[in-house]
Design a protein around this motif. Structure first.
Motif, PDB file in Angstrom:
ATOM      1  N   LEU A  12     109.139 -41.790  20.311  1.00 17.90           N
ATOM      2  CA  LEU A  12     108.348 -41.989  21.522  1.00 17.90           C
ATOM      3  C   LEU A  12     107.540 -40.765  21.914  1.00 17.90           C
ATOM      4  O   LEU A  12     106.688 -40.841  22.803  1.00 17.90           O
ATOM      5  CB  LEU A  12     109.279 -42.369  22.689  1.00 17.90           C
ATOM      6  N   VAL A  13     107.846 -39.626  21.284  1.00 21.43           N
ATOM      7  CA  VAL A  13     107.071 -38.429  21.605  1.00 21.43           C
ATOM      8  C   VAL A  13     105.609 -38.691  21.238  1.00 21.43           C
ATOM      9  O   VAL A  13     105.320 -39.098  20.117  1.00 21.43           O
ATOM     10  CB  VAL A  13     107.603 -37.208  20.833  1.00 21.43           C
ATOM     11  N   PRO A  14     104.697 -38.474  22.189  1.00 18.42           N
ATOM     12  CA  PRO A  14     103.308 -38.860  21.931  1.00 18.42           C
ATOM     13  C   PRO A  14     102.749 -38.172  20.701  1.00 18.42           C
ATOM     14  O   PRO A  14     102.937 -36.962  20.508  1.00 18.42           O
ATOM     15  CB  PRO A  14     102.569 -38.383  23.189  1.00 18.42           C
ATOM     16  N   ALA A  15     102.087 -38.948  19.876  1.00 16.45           N
ATOM     17  CA  ALA A  15     101.532 -38.394  18.645  1.00 16.45           C
ATOM     18  C   ALA A  15     100.503 -37.316  18.942  1.00 16.45           C
ATOM     19  O   ALA A  15     100.305 -36.392  18.140  1.00 16.45           O
ATOM     20  CB  ALA A  15     100.915 -39.513  17.821  1.00 16.45           C
ATOM     21  N   THR A  16      99.878 -37.425  20.103  1.00 19.73           N
ATOM     22  CA  THR A  16      98.845 -36.448  20.430  1.00 19.73           C
ATOM     23  C   THR A  16      99.407 -35.036  20.471  1.00 19.73           C
ATOM     24  O   THR A  16      98.753 -34.075  20.062  1.00 19.73           O
ATOM     25  CB  THR A  16      98.223 -36.751  21.810  1.00 19.73           C
ATOM     26  N   LEU A  17     100.636 -34.892  20.968  1.00 20.63           N
ATOM     27  CA  LEU A  17     101.250 -33.562  21.005  1.00 20.63           C
ATOM     28  C   LEU A  17     101.381 -33.008  19.589  1.00 20.63           C
ATOM     29  O   LEU A  17     101.068 -31.845  19.312  1.00 20.63           O
ATOM     30  CB  LEU A  17     102.632 -33.636  21.652  1.00 20.63           C
ATOM     31  N   LYS A  18     101.888 -33.871  18.700  1.00 18.24           N
ATOM     32  CA  LYS A  18     102.113 -33.400  17.332  1.00 18.24           C
ATOM     33  C   LYS A  18     100.805 -33.104  16.622  1.00 18.24           C
ATOM     34  O   LYS A  18     100.672 -32.116  15.898  1.00 18.24           O
ATOM     35  CB  LYS A  18     102.909 -34.454  16.546  1.00 18.24           C
ATOM     36  N   GLU A  19      99.824 -33.958  16.906  1.00 17.62           N
ATOM     37  CA  GLU A  19      98.523 -33.735  16.247  1.00 17.62           C
ATOM     38  C   GLU A  19      97.889 -32.450  16.735  1.00 17.62           C
ATOM     39  O   GLU A  19      97.288 -31.711  15.954  1.00 17.62           O
ATOM     40  CB  GLU A  19      97.593 -34.914  16.527  1.00 17.62           C
ATOM     41  N   ALA A  20      98.027 -32.178  18.024  1.00 15.36           N
ATOM     42  CA  ALA A  20      97.439 -30.956  18.574  1.00 15.36           C
ATOM     43  C   ALA A  20      98.062 -29.740  17.912  1.00 15.36           C
ATOM     44  O   ALA A  20      97.380 -28.790  17.522  1.00 15.36           O
ATOM     45  CB  ALA A  20      97.652 -30.916  20.081  1.00 15.36           C
ATOM     46  N   ALA A  21      99.384 -29.783  17.771  1.00 14.33           N
ATOM     47  CA  ALA A  21     100.059 -28.657  17.131  1.00 14.33           C
ATOM     48  C   ALA A  21      99.580 -28.479  15.706  1.00 14.33           C
ATOM     49  O   ALA A  21      99.346 -27.361  15.230  1.00 14.33           O
ATOM     50  CB  ALA A  21     101.576 -28.889  17.161  1.00 14.33           C
ATOM     51  N   HIS A  22      99.449 -29.591  15.026  1.00 18.25           N
ATOM     52  CA  HIS A  22      98.987 -29.533  13.643  1.00 18.25           C
ATOM     53  C   HIS A  22      97.594 -28.937  13.557  1.00 18.25           C
ATOM     54  O   HIS A  22      97.300 -28.106  12.693  1.00 18.25           O
ATOM     55  CB  HIS A  22      99.014 -30.945  13.052  1.00 18.25           C
ATOM     56  N   ALA A  23      96.744 -29.382  14.493  1.00 13.67           N
ATOM     57  CA  ALA A  23      95.359 -28.880  14.470  1.00 13.67           C
ATOM     58  C   ALA A  23      95.326 -27.377  14.688  1.00 13.67           C
ATOM     59  O   ALA A  23      94.424 -26.681  14.213  1.00 13.67           O
ATOM     60  CB  ALA A  23      94.536 -29.592  15.540  1.00 13.67           C
ATOM     61  N   LEU A  24      96.300 -26.859  15.412  1.00 11.01           N
ATOM     62  CA  LEU A  24      96.336 -25.419  15.646  1.00 11.01           C
ATOM     63  C   LEU A  24      96.956 -24.667  14.491  1.00 11.01           C
ATOM     64  O   LEU A  24      97.095 -23.452  14.535  1.00 11.01           O
ATOM     65  CB  LEU A  24      97.139 -25.129  16.926  1.00 11.01           C
ATOM     66  N   GLY A  25      97.397 -25.386  13.473  1.00  8.77           N
ATOM     67  CA  GLY A  25      97.930 -24.730  12.293  1.00  8.77           C
ATOM     68  C   GLY A  25      99.398 -24.363  12.412  1.00  8.77           C
ATOM     69  O   GLY A  25      99.930 -23.595  11.627  1.00  8.77           O
ATOM     70  N   ILE A  26     100.087 -24.918  13.395  1.00 13.60           N
ATOM     71  CA  ILE A  26     101.514 -24.610  13.543  1.00 13.60           C
ATOM     72  C   ILE A  26     102.285 -25.355  12.468  1.00 13.60           C
ATOM     73  O   ILE A  26     102.056 -26.528  12.202  1.00 13.60           O
ATOM     74  CB  ILE A  26     102.003 -25.009  14.942  1.00 13.60           C
ATOM     75  N   ALA A  27     103.202 -24.630  11.849  1.00  6.97           N
ATOM     76  CA  ALA A  27     103.974 -25.246  10.766  1.00  6.97           C
ATOM     77  C   ALA A  27     104.768 -26.424  11.277  1.00  6.97           C
ATOM     78  O   ALA A  27     105.197 -26.482  12.421  1.00  6.97           O
ATOM     79  CB  ALA A  27     104.911 -24.211  10.152  1.00  6.97           C
ATOM     80  N   ARG A  28     104.962 -27.361  10.376  1.00  5.01           N
ATOM     81  CA  ARG A  28     105.629 -28.611  10.745  1.00  5.01           C
ATOM     82  C   ARG A  28     106.985 -28.369  11.365  1.00  5.01           C
ATOM     83  O   ARG A  28     107.347 -28.971  12.369  1.00  5.01           O
ATOM     84  CB  ARG A  28     105.736 -29.448   9.470  1.00  5.01           C
ATOM     85  N   TRP A  29     107.770 -27.485  10.751  1.00  6.76           N
ATOM     86  CA  TRP A  29     109.115 -27.308  11.263  1.00  6.76           C
ATOM     87  C   TRP A  29     109.101 -26.706  12.651  1.00  6.76           C
ATOM     88  O   TRP A  29     109.921 -27.046  13.499  1.00  6.76           O
ATOM     89  CB  TRP A  29     109.954 -26.469  10.299  1.00  6.76           C
ATOM     90  N   ARG A  30     108.146 -25.851  12.901  1.00  2.00           N
ATOM     91  CA  ARG A  30     108.038 -25.296  14.236  1.00  2.00           C
ATOM     92  C   ARG A  30     107.687 -26.369  15.245  1.00  2.00           C
ATOM     93  O   ARG A  30     108.198 -26.388  16.355  1.00  2.00           O
ATOM     94  CB  ARG A  30     106.949 -24.210  14.292  1.00  2.00           C
TER      95      ARG A  30
END
Lengths: 333, 354, 293
Positions: C171-189
């Motif tokens: 249920l965690v909004p995908a937008t949060l995860k996508e934003a992190a990804h776009a910033l180059g944050i590693a997946r595990w982080r």
């Protein structure tokens, strides 16, 4: 993909050692956890089969129909306990299912909005009561009540039926069935309520617009729409009932053969294991493990079938019923 | 690709470490317990001996710094647990059969030592019946076979002339778990009634043709108390401490002795022969035994000859059969062990630990 | 609408009867709800009424008496349960959350689906069977211990933790995860620092529910941890007393004093379980609100 982001020097600095091992580490550990879960299930099946092996080779499939449990002559059979499990669970469902449907109708259609949440919560709390406490209450409160009031009454009115004949006893199939009904009701109610809430409002409105009374609307719209869900919910309740060992062991007494009277003491698969597992050795212990194997197969099939029915049993345009959400709500997981 | 491989390797490593840790901790716990008196002696079994055991536990701990942990799960459980060596000693009122000895000896020879003496008594709860109802072996067998079904049956009336007996239905109550009391009771019934012997037999767990089953002495006592017309069998200490009504059972001399320490002692004195593996049956008493209680029973401890806890077990059993341990007996309705039995016990104890 | 096929809904003059039937059903449903609530009140009421009297500081702090001696209390059972449940939680909660992370973040649907299925099946395994498994695994050849009990309880808890965690993590909004990804944050982080904390409410819910369930389970303890000393012990390598077994054994005793002790212990257990459930529900409601579900 990350090329654009990595052109930023600040972010590039972050691609250090920790990051590089972080992902495989997390992936590996979480994968290990998943493997452990699978291993637990496989282990359970393996161990039960292994322990039951001497009995399986001794008795074969005939074990399921042998109506005897004699530690002296070493004749063991599952029939008395299969019978007890089926009888107590069926009676429990006969009581719990209609009750749960009634409660669900009340909660989704009748109750004033303000009290819906609190009442639903109270009913869900019933599922949270540890079963040993239900058993305690069964021994000290329900059992004597059954023996002194209910069973004599049933005997007076319906005593010509073999199931209601015989002497009243606090420890009986009937007492156990009632306790199981108390355990099954919150589960069936919770899932049924979820299913009722997915019925599209416009269908209900249309029915009212055509002049149906509330009951007619429920009967013509809600129930048919929810039928698979209700069936699935009931089967989930069944799964809970057949697996219960402790509360049943506390109130059902003991038995070695099938007894027709519901007032008599008896045994179920789970309760028999609970009573005798530590005490028995050799072929008897293997026979108990064999009972456990039957119970395991039974419980797994029931649980899986129930979930499939609930998941698949929705009309094309309706949303999926989230079984686990429903069960979480009932704290009945 | 390489990320996946790396994570798989990490998972495998974690698994290996985990398994190794589990393995070494179980190793260390089993070797550590041998040396120190820190880990308790763990025993399980007979509920008959449980009241006496609890006194032994506290007294022995204060005298020797060795803790004894005991689980009263029934004699059948005691035999099973010691056979699979999940406990350090088993306690059973029923002596081991040949088959059971074979199984128990699989992991090393075990010794069976009598360490307490009591009785299994019938107990009944019938409103309107007199206290101290007189019964004999045949009647008891008939009740538990389902042949005698009401309290005013002529067979019972014959033994109790003049007593007013209610017509209440008889509900036999029996032990559903593996029980030394069942053994003692069925041993007695099989001795006095050939029909019982062929239809039901003697064992720690038998299939009674009728009645309700309950677990452990506590469960049977509770079931008797809650059911009007019930008759069951429990350990002597339980009957006396729960103030259950006990019938007077006819013995081989034609008397109806009060169940208690004295009559149990009389029974033990009448049987001086000690069988193989220290097995002593008190079910068949000579008619010369006066005042002897007919359903008396010894209760045994079953202990491996070789084990890491051999020294501590030796101390504990010596304490139990000695004057200190036996002194707690009479208050809890256990009769003192006769001299020849103590001697045999001490001989057996000497064998422990090689 | 004037079509005769809707005969039921035309006013045929049977409105009174239909209304009466409707009324009966409405009353019946209400009665159903009343019955259910009444049973809850009766059971909990019995526990409170019969147990409150025996509940005293002495009862909570004294170990149980030896056979037949009911002057003791439930101190050893209380401590034992705390130790056993704590260890079980320490095993089940991390493993359960990790399983959920695996199925929601890493696994292809080829694996995620079967693992979810395994969890569902594990959930439906009767706890007495879990007890048999752990008995064979840890007790046979060894001895009954608090640790064995903990392992059995952990297996019971695992599906509860994992399934709720799965639900909440998805249920965690995908937008949060996508934003992190776009910033180059590693997946595990992203998972550990963003996804999990966002889902924290639901994760806590699942954990609390699992703990509540484990505290009240008797069957696994009956098979894995059934021999215990009278004193208050905390070493899980030995047999530990536990509240459910205390209640179970006292319930089968003939003495009324033992029954009162059973009720009192039941009161303590019910209070613990119900409080955990209420708190869990609060977290659940909050976490769903937070994620706009």
């Amino acid at each position: 993909m990350e090329a654009g982001a990595l052109s930023n020097p600040v972010l590039r600095a972050r691609r250090n050692l920790t990051d590089r091992i972080g992902e495989p580490l997390l992936r590996g550990l979480s994968g290990l956890a998943a493997a452990l879960a699978v291993a637990a299930l496989v282990g359970i099946a393996y161990e039960v089969i292994d322990l039951a092996r001497p009995a399986i080779s001794e008795f074969g499939i005939g074990f399921l129909t042998t109506n005897d449990w004699n530690p002296v002559s070493k004749d063991f059979g599952a029939a008395p306990f299969l019978y007890g499990t089926v009888v107590t669970s069926l009676i429990a469902l006969v009581i719990a299912a209609p009750l749960s449907i009634a409660i669900s109708i009340y909660l989704t259609e009748l109750a004033p909005l303000r009290i819906r949440r609190p009442v639903a919560t109270l009913i869900d709390m019933l599922a949270a009561i540890p079963t040993v406490i239900l058993g305690l209450w069964g021994i000290l409160v329900l059992g004597p009540f059954m023996r002194d009031t209910i069973q004599p009454a049933l005997n007076d009115v319906l005593g010509f039926l073999p199931i209601f004949s015989g002497d009243p006893s606090a420890f009986s199939y009937l007492t156990a069935a009632l306790i199981l009904a108390i355990m099954a009701t919150p589960i069936i109610t919770s899932v049924t309520r979820e299913v009722f809430e997915t019925v599209p409002g416009d269908l209900k409105e249309a029915s009212y617009a055509l002049g149906a009374t509330r009951w007619e609307m429920v009967r013509q719209v809600v129930l048919p729409y929810s039928r698979p869900g209700i069936v699935g919910a009931t089967i989930l309740g069944l799964g809970r009932a057949i697996g219960e060992a402790i509360a049943v062991a506390q109130v059902i007494g003991a038995a070695y053969t099938i007894h027709l009277s519901l007032f008599h003491t008896g045994g179920t698969l789970a309760a028999q294991i609970a009573s005798q597992f530590q005490n028995s050795a050799g072929l008897q212990k293997a026979s108990l493990a064999y009972l456990g194997l039957i119970l395991l197969v039974f419980a797994v099939i029931v649980n899986v079938v129930a979930r499939i029915i609930v998941q698949r049993g929705h009309i094309k345009d309706g949303p999926d019923v989230d079984v686990d959400a429903a069960l979480t709500e009932a704290q009945a997981l | 690709m390489s990320k996946r491989l790396l994570s798989a390797l990490i998972a495998a490593l974690a698994l290996a470490v985990g398994v190794a840790a589990c393995g070494s901790s179980s190793d260390s716990s089993s070797s550590g317990s041998g040396g120190g008196s820190n880990s308790p002696l763990v025993g399980a079994g007979s509920t008959l001996v449980a009241p006496l055991m609890s006194k032994w536990q506290s007294d022995f701990a204060s005298k020797s710094e060795i803790t004894v942990t005991y689980g009263a799960i029934g004699s059948g459980g005691g035999i099973e647990q010691i056979t699979s060596r999940t406990v350090d000693f088993g306690a059973s009122d029923a002596p081991l059969t040949e088959e059971q000895f074979e199984e128990a000896d699989e992991q090393g020879e075990v010794e069976q030592i009598p360490w307490a003496l009591s009785g299994t008594v019938p107990a009944y709860n019938v409103s309107g019946a007199p206290k101290g109802l007189k019964l004999n072996g045949e009647v008891l067998a008939g009740i538990f076979l389902g042949d005698i079904t009401s309290w005013d049956d002529p067979a019972i009336a014959k033994l109790n002339p003049g007593a007013s007996l209610p017509s209440t239905k008889i509900t036999p109550v029996y032990r559903s778990d593996g029980s030394g009391d069942t053994y003692a009771f069925t041993n007695y019934l099989s001795t006095v009634s050939p029909e019982f012997k062929s239809k039901v037999g003697t064992s720690t767990q038998v299939k009674f043709p009728t009645g309700i089953g309950a677990e452990k002495n506590d469960g049977v006592a509770a079931a008797i108390g809650q059911t009007d017309g019930a008759i069951g069998y429990v350990g002597l200490a339980y009957a006396l401490s729960n103030e259950l009504s006990m019938p007077l059972v006819e013995n081989s001399a034609g008397e109806f002795p009060e169940p208690g320490v004295k009559s149990v002692e009389a029974a033990a004195d009448a049987v001086t022969k000690i069988g193989p593996n220290n097995e002593i049956s008190l079910a068949e008493l000579p008619s010369s035994a006066k005042g002897a209680y007919p359903i008396s029973t010894y209760t045994y401890v079953i202990v491996p000859l070789e084990s890491e806890k051999a020294d501590e077990m030796k101390k504990f059993i010596t304490y139990a059969v000695g004057p200190d341990g036996q002194a707690y007996g009479p208050d809890l309705d256990f009769a003192p062990l006769p001299k020849q039995v103590v001697a045999a016990a001490k001989q057996a104890v000497a064998k422990i630990g090689g | 609408m004037a079509d005769g096929s809707h005969a039921l809904l035309l006013d045929r003059g049977n409105l009174k009867r239909r209304n009466r039937v409707n009324r009966v059903v409405e009353i019946g449903s209400s009665i159903g709800a009343v019955i259910a609530v009444a049973v809850l009140v009766i059971v909990v009421g019995s526990v409170v009424l019969k147990g409150a009297g025996a509940l005293s500081w002495h009862f909570l702090t004294t170990p149980s008496g030896l056979f037949g001696d009911t002057s003791g209390g439930m101190a050893n059972a209380l401590v034992g349960t705390l130790v056993i449940v704590a260890i079980a939680a320490a095993i089940a909660i991390p493993v359960g959350i990790l399983v959920a992370i695996y199925t929601t973040e890493f696994a292809s649907s080829r694996f995620a689906h079967p693992i979810g299925f395994v969890l569902d099946v594990l959930n439906g395994v009767p706890t007495i069977i879990t007890g048999i498994f752990v008995y064979g695994l840890l007790v046979a050849g060894n001895k009954p211990s608090g640790f064995a009990g903990s392992v059995a309880l952990a297996i019971v808890m695992l599906p509860i933790v994992a399934r709720t965690a799965q639900e909440v993590l998805t249920l965690v909004p995908a937008t949060l995860k996508e934003a992190a990804h776009a910033l180059g944050i590693a997946r595990w982080r992203t998972i550990l620092r963003i996804t999990v904390p966002t889902a924290a409410g639901g994760l806590i819910t699942g954990s609390l529910l699992a703990v509540a369930r484990a505290a009240g389970e008797t069957a696994p303890l009956l098979l894995c941890n059934f021999i215990f000393a009278q004193g208050v012990l905390t070493d899980p390598g030995e047999g530990l007393a536990s509240i459910p077994l205390f209640i179970f054994q006292s319930s089968e005793s003939p003495s009324p004093e033992a029954h009162t002790q059973a009720w009192a212990a039941a009161l303590v257990l019910i209070a613990f379980v119900l409080v955990l459930n209420v708190v869990a529900r609060a977290f659940y409601a909050r976490s769903r609100k937070r994620m706009g579900a």
